[in-house]
Design a protein around this motif. Sequence first.
Motif, PDB file in Angstrom:
ATOM      1  N   SER A  21      30.206  94.652 115.350  1.00 16.35           N
ATOM      2  CA  SER A  21      29.979  96.003 115.871  1.00 16.35           C
ATOM      3  C   SER A  21      29.415  96.952 114.806  1.00 16.35           C
ATOM      4  N   LEU A  22      28.410  97.712 115.202  1.00 16.46           N
ATOM      5  CA  LEU A  22      27.837  98.748 114.334  1.00 16.46           C
ATOM      6  C   LEU A  22      28.530 100.094 114.504  1.00 16.46           C
ATOM      7  N   SER A  23      29.495 100.168 115.422  1.00 23.42           N
ATOM      8  CA  SER A  23      30.144 101.453 115.688  1.00 23.42           C
ATOM      9  C   SER A  23      30.735 102.109 114.445  1.00 23.42           C
ATOM     10  N   PRO A  24      31.428 101.370 113.555  1.00 23.19           N
ATOM     11  CA  PRO A  24      31.958 102.034 112.352  1.00 23.19           C
ATOM     12  C   PRO A  24      30.863 102.689 111.514  1.00 23.19           C
ATOM     13  N   HIS A  27      29.701 105.976 113.513  1.00 23.10           N
ATOM     14  CA  HIS A  27      30.694 107.050 113.555  1.00 23.10           C
ATOM     15  C   HIS A  27      30.980 107.611 112.161  1.00 23.10           C
ATOM     16  N   ARG A  28      31.066 106.741 111.160  1.00 20.73           N
ATOM     17  CA  ARG A  28      31.306 107.230 109.794  1.00 20.73           C
ATOM     18  C   ARG A  28      30.147 108.079 109.300  1.00 20.73           C
ATOM     19  N   ALA A  29      28.921 107.694 109.676  1.00 19.07           N
ATOM     20  CA  ALA A  29      27.762 108.515 109.305  1.00 19.07           C
ATOM     21  C   ALA A  29      27.859 109.892 109.941  1.00 19.07           C
ATOM     22  N   TRP A  39      38.639 112.346 108.588  1.00 20.25           N
ATOM     23  CA  TRP A  39      38.490 111.394 109.682  1.00 20.25           C
ATOM     24  C   TRP A  39      38.152 110.005 109.171  1.00 20.25           C
ATOM     25  N   SER A  40      38.690 109.000 109.847  1.00 18.58           N
ATOM     26  CA  SER A  40      38.361 107.605 109.533  1.00 18.58           C
ATOM     27  C   SER A  40      38.055 106.862 110.830  1.00 18.58           C
ATOM     28  N   TYR A  41      37.264 105.798 110.703  1.00 19.91           N
ATOM     29  CA  TYR A  41      36.882 104.998 111.867  1.00 19.91           C
ATOM     30  C   TYR A  41      36.883 103.534 111.459  1.00 19.91           C
ATOM     31  N   ASP A  42      37.675 102.721 112.157  1.00 21.50           N
ATOM     32  CA  ASP A  42      37.845 101.312 111.813  1.00 21.50           C
ATOM     33  C   ASP A  42      37.486 100.409 112.982  1.00 21.50           C
ATOM     34  N   ARG A  43      37.640  99.105 112.778  1.00 20.04           N
ATOM     35  CA  ARG A  43      37.473  98.133 113.869  1.00 20.04           C
ATOM     36  C   ARG A  43      38.670  97.210 113.901  1.00 20.04           C
ATOM     37  N   PHE A  44      39.077  96.837 115.124  1.00 22.41           N
ATOM     38  CA  PHE A  44      40.226  95.955 115.299  1.00 22.41           C
ATOM     39  C   PHE A  44      39.896  94.886 116.338  1.00 22.41           C
ATOM     40  N   GLU A  45      40.219  93.655 116.006  1.00 20.51           N
ATOM     41  CA  GLU A  45      40.074  92.544 116.942  1.00 20.51           C
ATOM     42  C   GLU A  45      41.240  92.615 117.921  1.00 20.51           C
ATOM     43  N   VAL A  46      40.952  92.970 119.166  1.00 22.70           N
ATOM     44  CA  VAL A  46      41.984  93.135 120.190  1.00 22.70           C
ATOM     45  C   VAL A  46      41.476  92.525 121.485  1.00 22.70           C
ATOM     46  N   ASP A  47      42.263  91.612 122.071  1.00 20.59           N
ATOM     47  CA  ASP A  47      41.870  91.048 123.362  1.00 20.59           C
ATOM     48  C   ASP A  47      42.664  91.716 124.481  1.00 20.59           C
ATOM     49  N   GLU A  48      42.460  91.255 125.695  1.00 19.10           N
ATOM     50  CA  GLU A  48      43.093  91.888 126.855  1.00 19.10           C
ATOM     51  C   GLU A  48      44.618  91.825 126.785  1.00 19.10           C
ATOM     52  N   ALA A  49      45.156  90.706 126.324  1.00 20.64           N
ATOM     53  CA  ALA A  49      46.611  90.559 126.256  1.00 20.64           C
ATOM     54  C   ALA A  49      47.240  91.505 125.247  1.00 20.64           C
ATOM     55  N   LEU A 252      27.536 110.587 122.037  1.00 19.82           N
ATOM     56  CA  LEU A 252      28.410 111.170 123.060  1.00 19.82           C
ATOM     57  C   LEU A 252      29.881 110.894 122.732  1.00 19.82           C
ATOM     58  N   GLN A 253      30.183 109.705 122.205  1.00 18.71           N
ATOM     59  CA  GLN A 253      31.562 109.396 121.821  1.00 18.71           C
ATOM     60  C   GLN A 253      32.050 110.331 120.719  1.00 18.71           C
ATOM     61  N   VAL A 254      31.214 110.538 119.709  1.00 18.37           N
ATOM     62  CA  VAL A 254      31.591 111.428 118.605  1.00 18.37           C
ATOM     63  C   VAL A 254      31.890 112.828 119.130  1.00 18.37           C
ATOM     64  N   GLU A 255      31.053 113.310 120.029  1.00 16.60           N
ATOM     65  CA  GLU A 255      31.253 114.651 120.580  1.00 16.60           C
ATOM     66  C   GLU A 255      32.555 114.731 121.368  1.00 16.60           C
TER      67      GLU A 255
END
Length: 279
Positions: A21-24, A27-29, A39-49, A252-255
Amino acid sequence: MPAPATDIRRAAVLGSPVAHSLSPVLHRAAYDELGLTGWSYDRFEVDEAALPGFLDELGPEWAGLSLTMPLKRAVIPLLDEVSETAASVEAVNTVVFTEDGRRTGDNTDIPGIVAALRERGIEQTESAAILGAGATASSALAALARICTGEIVVHVRSEARAAEMREWGKRLDVDVRIADWADAEQALTAPLVIATTPAGATDALASAVPERPAALFDVLYDPWPTALAARWSAHGGAVVSGLDLLVHQAVLQVELMTGRSPAPLTAMRTAGERALAAR
């Protein structure tokens, strides 16, 4: 109310897989450009369960989450409120936590598609074609519902997918015609073509790009350009990339998460381009 720049706030992208993912980066930019030092922005491996437990453990410092597959639908029963846009395609890619602890879900992919097209001068189209019928195709259909005045032809590989897209067309009140994937070359003459397929799926269509193509929106961004996008551009057609979509939906997410508007589109796109070039 916009949060003070020095507040300790957290956000992240969740999904499985999520390492790509390029999201971090985006968002950090934005946080750097907006001076949001706390503010901080991370990534986490999370499945449906694991999603319900992850949400339950979040503290009051959390401002929001970005969601990738397979969580966009799985999160809906876990939310207090879902926007009309997200409900229209049963997909949430953004969760915002309010001051009173409520979880609100939204979908920035749909307006992100519209904004990315608008940036390239495509405000409206008389007809369109969609290649593919997965989750992204439903968002593309919802976006076209806002800007397409006529028929939308969706090229699919199976009757099951065809039935799904017919149902989405009814729900979104758009004129959908289903066509077989074997006839996908016919789509390339449409005023607007949106390719929503995985990497490599449209490569065989590149040789069929017409001499003067109109506009192509290819939702992929890595690797880029796709064979289809490269040939389209070489023939002088307008091309909108998956990075354009990624940046516009992230804006839009940042806003939504920070309360700051406008988010720094140029800085976010530059950061994304640099990150992709380094891969």
